[in-house]
Structures are given as C-alpha cells and as structure tokens.
Design an enzyme around this catalytic site. Structure first.
Site, PDB file in Angstrom:
ATOM      1  N   HIS A 307       0.860  -1.194   0.000  1.00 33.93           N
ATOM      2  CA  HIS A 307       0.000   0.000   0.000  1.00 33.93           C
ATOM      3  C   HIS A 307       0.890   1.235   0.000  1.00 33.93           C
ATOM      4  CE1 HIS A 307      -3.117   2.852   1.196  1.00 33.93           C
ATOM      5  NE2 HIS A 307      -3.977   1.940   0.794  1.00 33.93           N
ATOM      6  N   ASP A 364      -8.081  -5.034  -0.372  1.00 31.34           N
ATOM      7  CA  ASP A 364      -8.544  -5.876  -1.487  1.00 31.34           C
ATOM      8  C   ASP A 364      -8.238  -7.353  -1.297  1.00 31.34           C
ATOM      9  OD1 ASP A 364      -7.572  -3.058  -3.202  1.00 31.34           O
ATOM     10  OD2 ASP A 364      -9.605  -3.837  -3.279  1.00 31.34           O
TER      11      ASP A 364
HETATM   12  C1  SDX Z   1      -6.076   0.315  -3.041  1.00 25.72           C
HETATM   13  O1  SDX Z   1      -4.294   4.790  -1.917  1.00 25.72           O
HETATM   14  C2  SDX Z   1      -5.242   4.134  -1.375  1.00 25.72           C
HETATM   15  O2  SDX Z   1      -5.681   4.470  -0.304  1.00 25.72           O
HETATM   16  C3  SDX Z   1      -5.777   2.955  -2.209  1.00 25.72           C
HETATM   17  C4  SDX Z   1      -6.822   2.128  -1.501  1.00 25.72           C
HETATM   18  C5  SDX Z   1      -8.098   2.917  -1.265  1.00 25.72           C
HETATM   19  O3  SDX Z   1      -8.847   2.549  -0.360  1.00 25.72           O
HETATM   20  O4  SDX Z   1      -8.377   3.827  -2.095  1.00 25.72           O
HETATM   21  O5  SDX Z   1      -6.331   1.658  -0.255  1.00 25.72           O
HETATM   22  C6  SDX Z   1      -7.235   0.921  -2.350  1.00 25.72           C
HETATM   23  O6  SDX Z   1      -5.784   0.688  -4.154  1.00 25.72           O
HETATM   24  C7  SDX Z   1      -5.253  -0.710  -2.304  1.00 25.72           C
HETATM   25  C8  SDX Z   1      -4.036  -1.203  -3.147  1.00 25.72           C
HETATM   26  C9  SDX Z   1      -4.546  -2.282  -4.099  1.00 25.72           C
HETATM   27  N1  SDX Z   1      -3.476  -2.660  -5.052  1.00 25.72           N
HETATM   28  C10 SDX Z   1      -2.869  -3.854  -4.969  1.00 25.72           C
HETATM   29  O7  SDX Z   1      -3.088  -4.701  -4.104  1.00 25.72           O
HETATM   30  C11 SDX Z   1      -1.867  -4.112  -6.100  1.00 25.72           C
HETATM   31  C12 SDX Z   1      -0.586  -4.724  -5.537  1.00 25.72           C
HETATM   32  N2  SDX Z   1       0.114  -3.691  -4.760  1.00 25.72           N
HETATM   33  C13 SDX Z   1       1.189  -2.966  -5.422  1.00 25.72           C
HETATM   34  O8  SDX Z   1       0.956  -2.755  -6.792  1.00 25.72           O
HETATM   35  C14 SDX Z   1       1.675  -1.760  -4.635  1.00 25.72           C
HETATM   36  O9  SDX Z   1       1.879  -2.186  -3.352  1.00 25.72           O
HETATM   37  C15 SDX Z   1       0.833  -0.500  -4.593  1.00 25.72           C
HETATM   38  C16 SDX Z   1       0.479   0.005  -5.967  1.00 25.72           C
HETATM   39  C17 SDX Z   1      -0.407  -0.725  -3.821  1.00 25.72           C
HETATM   40  C18 SDX Z   1       1.667   0.572  -3.865  1.00 25.72           C
HETATM   41  O10 SDX Z   1       2.742   0.825  -4.679  1.00 25.72           O
HETATM   42  P1  SDX Z   1       3.844   1.930  -4.259  1.00 25.72           P
HETATM   43  O11 SDX Z   1       3.493   2.632  -3.000  1.00 25.72           O
HETATM   44  O12 SDX Z   1       4.104   2.754  -5.463  1.00 25.72           O
HETATM   45  O13 SDX Z   1       5.068   1.034  -3.856  1.00 25.72           O
HETATM   46  P2  SDX Z   1       6.163   0.596  -4.843  1.00 25.72           P
HETATM   47  O14 SDX Z   1       5.518   0.077  -6.090  1.00 25.72           O
HETATM   48  O15 SDX Z   1       7.155   1.708  -4.946  1.00 25.72           O
HETATM   49  O16 SDX Z   1       6.797  -0.672  -4.061  1.00 25.72           O
HETATM   50  C19 SDX Z   1       7.859  -0.506  -3.123  1.00 25.72           C
HETATM   51  C20 SDX Z   1       8.612  -1.845  -3.186  1.00 25.72           C
HETATM   52  C21 SDX Z   1       9.074  -2.184  -4.604  1.00 25.72           C
HETATM   53  O17 SDX Z   1      10.191  -3.052  -4.489  1.00 25.72           O
HETATM   54  P3  SDX Z   1      11.694  -2.373  -4.622  1.00 25.72           P
HETATM   55  O18 SDX Z   1      11.714  -1.631  -5.923  1.00 25.72           O
HETATM   56  O19 SDX Z   1      11.826  -1.475  -3.388  1.00 25.72           O
HETATM   57  O20 SDX Z   1      12.634  -3.576  -4.586  1.00 25.72           O
HETATM   58  O21 SDX Z   1       7.728  -2.903  -2.802  1.00 25.72           O
HETATM   59  C22 SDX Z   1       7.545  -3.789  -3.910  1.00 25.72           C
HETATM   60  C23 SDX Z   1       7.937  -3.021  -5.153  1.00 25.72           C
HETATM   61  O22 SDX Z   1       8.353  -3.907  -6.181  1.00 25.72           O
HETATM   62  N3  SDX Z   1       6.115  -4.152  -3.935  1.00 25.72           N
HETATM   63  C24 SDX Z   1       5.651  -5.368  -4.200  1.00 25.72           C
HETATM   64  C25 SDX Z   1       4.257  -5.265  -4.048  1.00 25.72           C
HETATM   65  N4  SDX Z   1       3.922  -4.016  -3.716  1.00 25.72           N
HETATM   66  C26 SDX Z   1       5.084  -3.312  -3.652  1.00 25.72           C
HETATM   67  N5  SDX Z   1       6.266  -6.519  -4.553  1.00 25.72           N
HETATM   68  C27 SDX Z   1       5.465  -7.595  -4.747  1.00 25.72           C
HETATM   69  N6  SDX Z   1       4.101  -7.581  -4.615  1.00 25.72           N
HETATM   70  C28 SDX Z   1       3.487  -6.440  -4.274  1.00 25.72           C
HETATM   71  N7  SDX Z   1       2.145  -6.412  -4.150  1.00 25.72           N
END
Ligand code: SDX
Length: 428
Positions: A307, A364
């Site tokens: 998140h 989710d």
């Molecule tokens: C919602 O904003 C809100 O409030 C949203 C929400 C709402 O109520 O409106 O809460 C609803 O959208 C919840 C999120 C639902 N999405 C998912 O479940 C999709 C999977 N999650 C990821 O795509 C990700 O965690 C995000 C998009 C939710 C957040 O992404 P960020 O904050 O941009 O974090 P990032 O992509 O920069 O990740 C930081 C690190 C990275 O690794 P490094 O580059 O540091 O090595 O964490 C890793 C990412 O690769 N990472 C994951 C991951 N999420 C982050 N690796 C594997 N699986 C994941 N799910």
C-alpha cells in the site's frame, strides 16, 4: 509554535512556513517557492506531496489507523450502517434520527433510472467490463438531469445531485449485473433499506422465490462502510482534480470510476481472486508465486498486498478477514481459495522481502473472497468498491468546491529536445 524551514539555494535563503494538522501531521507550504527561487518541486506519484487540507478522513500508515470524521473505522464497521456513514462523510456529523430518515427517504426516491438508460444497458455486450460501462452511464445521467451540471449550484441543488447519485448507482450496478448474467432486470424496491434493496436487485431472480439473507446484508453494509473513503487515493484525487475545473459531480465521479478500475487500485480485488484461482489451478504452490512476486524480472505482483500509505496492516483488511470467516461459515461456503489466501498471507508476512518493504495485506486481499462467496462475478468486485467509495468521492468533491480550491495544474520538468528547426518532409 509553527516551525519554518530555511532553504538555501544558489546563495539565496528562502523561508518555508509549516502547517500542522489536528492529528499532528506536518507539511511545508511551498506555494511561494517558485516565485522566490524559480524552482518547483518534483515528486513523481505524489508519494510525499500533500494536495490539499481535508477534514474528512485520516489514516496513519505506520500505526494502521483509519478514521472517518474522527470516528475509528472499527467503531463504524461494528455499530453503524452504510447510509449513516455516507451522511457522516458528506456532512461531517452523524445524522440525527430525523436527518437520517430524510436522507434515506430522499435517496430511496431516486432509485429509479430513465427507461432510455435501461434500453442502453440492454444493448451493451454482456461480456463488457462493468466499470467501463458504469463510468459512461454516470456521466450520461447529466443528459437526463442537466440540473446536476450547474456550475455554482446552491447547497440544496448539490444535495439533490448527491442523493441522485447515491440512489441511482446501486440500481445501475445491479441492472448491469443482471444484464451480464442474461437475466431480467430486478427493479428497486422502496420498501427495503439501502443494502437490502441492493442485495435483492443483485441476487434475486424475477419469478423465483428469494429470501434476503441478513448475513449477506450485514456483510454488504460492512464492505461498503470499509470502502467509503480513504484520503487522497488515486481515484479520489482524480475526482478532486476533475472537480477543480468546476466539472459537475457526476462527471467527476465518472472519472473516479475510471481511475478505480486500474488493477493497481480498486481493480486489485478482481486481480486478487484471479491470482488465487491461478494458484489453485497451478496446484496451490503458494511459495512458487511468492518467489515470482519477489523476482524483479517477473511482472507478477502479489495482488492485495502492499500500500502507498499503510506500512502496517490495513485496518480494513483485519476487519474483512474476520468477517470473511464469519460469512463463509454462515453461508456454509468452503472455498479452497480462502485457505490459499491464508497460506499466502502467512508466508508473505514471514518473508524478509515483504517484511523489509513493509508489505501487508490491504483492503482488497480478502474482500474478493467474500464477494465470490456472495456469488458475484469477479469483474463486478470493483463495481462494489465504487458503490462503497461514492460517499467519499462526493464528500471530497464537495469539500474541494466549498473551499474554492483553484484548478489543479501541476508543474513539470521538461526533458525533451530544444530549439529545433522545421525541415520539409522531402528533406527528412
Ligand atoms: C487500493 O491509496 C489508497 O488508499 C488505495 C486504496 C483505497 O482505499 O483507495 O487503499 C485501495 O488501491 C489498495 C491497493 C490495491 N493494489 C494492490 O493490491 C496491487 C498490488 N500492490 C502494489 O501494486 C503496490 O503495493 C501499490 C500500488 C499498492 C503501492 O505501490 P507503491 O506505494 O508505489 O510502492 P512501490 O511500487 O514503490 O513498491 C515498493 C517496493 C518495490 O520493491 P523495490 O523496488 O523497493 O525492490 O515494494 C515492492 C515493489 O516492487 N512491492 C511489491 C508489491 N507491492 C510493492 N512486490 C510484490 N508484490 C506487491 N504487491
């Protein structure tokens, strides 16, 4: 005593005042930065940038706290109902009995949609993704209710638009669902409360006996409350920036629906269930999928995990996980994807990659399992997210317009080519 920051750049000292919110969040006000230094700030994805000041929702990502207008999500999920929470988010206070009854009555009076829209829904391909259709239908409401597009509408006119959307979105969603199943549309019933009416329109079938299950209605109430607002998330920021151009509430909500459709945002609940089904089909080897999620060369991510703000458990996920067990037991559903989800969660929470990055289950991760247990098709999970988020989008749009915020127009840093001369096509 408010602090101020001093920025020394190119030999010049610039003072930046700070702001502290009621939950002690702090921000630097950079509104004078460009005029005083010629510099703008750059924060792609707005990970560290506040876009507004808001009194609606507060969340603490480190502590896993979520409050709507100062009330904890745990209290509201346990004791309130969706329409009461909608009123709280939009108007700032829990309604009195009389206010609640008037609000409920005004929304019930708006359940119906124009026959022409029903005809349009019946002409949509059954396999169309409902989020794309819903974004269009909500914007199309302005054709039948032009009064909802008045730029400087009075508070009473805004109120009428708000109840129109709250009354019609469940009907449009249910009509789309029935159409996608090839079933006859089930008409809204003014004698039922908001969630019972929605459950009836979605899950009863014309000409067949159907008893509305209170367990399903309670689950629906809880799920919609948990999705109702969440600060400046992607879709809410979309609603605010579209509304900042003085676009109408329906068109701003239509844009919010499109943003929510994204699999990284609201579309994640559909992606979670598809991921769990894939793991089940692949033999249930959760460790294999965990390795894929960590592999930088693999685009696979653990949907429902991580998140932008929560670096602790999403409090909504905790509530939904508990409700998930209760609902599946009450409905007598024994879904193998639930045990896959629990196994995946256990392994991820113990895995260094996820621990280091503070990746926890989000709202989710479990909601899709409940929706599936209720018999919903996966592409409609995000429709229910939109139904829940409508009061939040509405409250945020109303707050932004009442604060007379300027049109949103971020700056950029240009990195393209410079000073080029045009060359005739014959000479290129
Ligand atoms: C919602 O904003 C809100 O409030 C949203 C929400 C709402 O109520 O409106 O809460 C609803 O959208 C919840 C999120 C639902 N999405 C998912 O479940 C999709 C999977 N999650 C990821 O795509 C990700 O965690 C995000 C998009 C939710 C957040 O992404 P960020 O904050 O941009 O974090 P990032 O992509 O920069 O990740 C930081 C690190 C990275 O690794 P490094 O580059 O540091 O090595 O964490 C890793 C990412 O690769 N990472 C994951 C991951 N999420 C982050 N690796 C594997 N699986 C994941 N799910």
């Amino acid at each position: 005593m408010s602090q101020e920051a001093e920025l020394i750049i190119e030999g010049k000292s610039i003072k930046l005042p700070s702001i502290e919110g009621t939950e002690h969040e702090k921000a630097l006000d950079i509104s004078a930065l460009r005029a005083q230094s010629g510099y703008v700030t750059l924060d792609i994805g707005y990970k560290n940038t506040g876009a507004t000041q808001s009194a609606i929702t507060f969340l603490d990502g480190e502590k896993g706290i979520l409050h709507y207008r100062g009330y904890s999500i745990e209290q509201l999920a346990e004791k309130s109902n969706f329409l009461e929470v909608a009123y709280l988010l939009i108007y700032g206070e829990l309604p009195t009995k009389a206010q609640y009854e008037e609000f409920n009555k005004s929304i019930t009076a708006e359940y119906q949609v124009p026959d022409a829209i029903k005809t349009i829904i019946k002409a949509i391909p059954k396999e169309a993704h409902p989020m794309g259709v819903l974004a269009g239908l909500i914007s199309m409401l302005t054709s039948y209710y032009p009064e909802t597009t008045v730029e400087n509408a009075s508070a009473d006119e805004v109120k009428k638009t708000i109840v129109k959307l709250l009354g019609k979105l469940p009907t449009l969603s249910a009509y789309l669902y029935k159409h996608s199943l090839g079933q006859e549309l089930v008409e809204p019933r003014a004698d039922l409360d908001y969630c019972s009416n929605f459950v009836n329109m979605m899950f009863s079938e014309k000409g067949k006996a159907y008893t509305i299950n209170p367990v399903v209605v309670d689950a629906m109430n809880k799920l919609l409350i948990l999705h109702a607002d969440h600060e400046q998330n992607c879709s809410t920021s979309t609603v605010r920036i579209v509304g900042s151009a003085h676009a109408s509430l329906p068109s701003s909500v239509s844009a919010g629906i499109s943003a929510l459709w994204g699999p990284l945002h609201g579309g994640a609940n559909q992606a979670v269930i598809e991921m769990l089904e894939d793991i089940k089909k692949d033999g249930g080897d959760t460790k294999k999928f965990l390795a894929k999620a960590k592999d930088k060369n693999d685009t696979f991510r653990l949907m429902g995990f991580g998140h932008r703000v929560y670096k602790n458990f999403d409090p909504r996920a905790k509530i939904i996980k508990k409700a998930c067990d209760e609902i599946l037991k009450a409905l007598g559903v024994n879904d193998p994807v639930l045990s896959i989800a629990k196994g995946l969660e256990e392994e991820a929470l113990a895995d260094q990659y996820f621990v280091d990055r503070k990746l926890y289950p989000n709202v989710d991760f479990y909601s899709g399992i409940i929706y599936k247990a209720l018999g919903l098709k996966a592409e409609f999970f995000t429709v229910l997210f939109a139904l829940g988020r409508l009061p939040g989008w509405t409250a945020q749009w109303k707050e932004m317009r009442e604060a007379n915020e300027p049109i949103g127009r971020p700056r950029q840093i240009y990195t393209g080519k410079v000073d080029r001369e045009y060359v005739e096509i014959s000479k290129r």
